[in-house]
Design a protein around this motif. Sequence first.
Motif, short mmCIF file in Angstrom:
data_model
loop_
_atom_site.label_atom_id
_atom_site.label_comp_id
_atom_site.label_asym_id
_atom_site.label_seq_id
_atom_site.Cartn_x
_atom_site.Cartn_y
_atom_site.Cartn_z
N THR A 105 -5.19 11.44 5.18
CA THR A 105 -5.20 10.65 3.95
C THR A 105 -3.81 10.08 3.67
OG1 THR A 105 -6.94 12.08 3.09
CG2 THR A 105 -5.79 10.70 1.50
N THR A 150 -1.90 6.03 1.92
CA THR A 150 -2.16 4.72 1.32
C THR A 150 -1.62 3.62 2.22
OG1 THR A 150 -0.11 4.74 0.01
CG2 THR A 150 -2.09 5.62 -1.04
N CYS A 151 -2.32 2.49 2.21
CA CYS A 151 -1.91 1.33 3.00
C CYS A 151 -2.57 0.08 2.42
CB CYS A 151 -2.28 1.51 4.47
SG CYS A 151 -4.05 1.57 4.80
N GLU A 158 -6.50 -5.97 -3.11
CA GLU A 158 -6.31 -5.10 -1.94
C GLU A 158 -5.09 -5.54 -1.12
OE1 GLU A 158 -10.49 -3.57 -0.35
OE2 GLU A 158 -10.39 -5.77 -0.42
N ASN A 208 -1.88 -4.30 -3.47
CA ASN A 208 -1.69 -2.89 -3.83
C ASN A 208 -2.23 -1.99 -2.73
OD1 ASN A 208 -0.83 -3.38 -6.67
ND2 ASN A 208 -2.89 -4.23 -6.83
N ALA A 209 -1.39 -1.07 -2.31
CA ALA A 209 -1.84 -0.08 -1.32
C ALA A 209 -2.96 0.75 -1.93
CB ALA A 209 -0.68 0.81 -0.89
N GLN A 210 -3.94 1.08 -1.11
CA GLN A 210 -5.03 1.93 -1.57
C GLN A 210 -5.19 3.10 -0.62
OE1 GLN A 210 -9.12 0.29 -0.95
NE2 GLN A 210 -8.00 -1.52 -0.21
N GLU A 211 -5.80 4.13 -1.12
CA GLU A 211 -6.01 5.33 -0.33
C GLU A 211 -7.06 5.07 0.76
OE1 GLU A 211 -6.39 9.94 -1.41
OE2 GLU A 211 -8.09 8.75 -2.10
N ARG A 237 -1.30 6.76 11.22
CA ARG A 237 -0.72 6.48 9.91
C ARG A 237 0.26 5.31 10.00
NH1 ARG A 237 1.52 10.90 9.33
NH2 ARG A 237 -0.11 12.04 8.24
N LYS A 257 -12.69 4.14 2.62
CA LYS A 257 -11.99 3.69 1.42
C LYS A 257 -12.67 4.38 0.24
CE LYS A 257 -11.03 -0.86 1.54
NZ LYS A 257 -11.21 -2.31 1.79
N SER A 291 -12.01 4.74 -2.93
CA SER A 291 -11.92 4.26 -4.31
C SER A 291 -12.28 2.79 -4.50
CB SER A 291 -10.48 4.48 -4.83
OG SER A 291 -10.13 5.83 -4.73
#
Length: 109
Positions: free
Chosen positions: A9, A11-12, A20, A23-26, A52, A90, A92
Amino acid sequence: MKIHIENLTFTCIIGILEFERNNAQEVIINVEIKYAYDDEFINYAEVADFIRAAMIHQKFLLIEDALQYLSVQLKNKFSKINTLYLKITKPSILPDCMVSVSDTTHFNS
């Protein structure tokens, strides 16, 4: 042998929508690697670090593109891989579920 990396896990930037891209998202990545062990192993820590770093650096538009890229690059870096399963989630992006795309690649090695 089979390596399992579960719930990697971080963020990217991944996605095609404007928020999207900004903003980086998990993301959560699950990996299964099958390879022939003959006194040489595949270092799972290196695999996790590689995934990663690639995901953060590449800033993919589509999960499908990320899966294809990772498959080729992992095979190039870890030539002993015979079969590779990748799943990118993804968690979230939608309010009531987690969305994933997965792929299995069989290499002739």
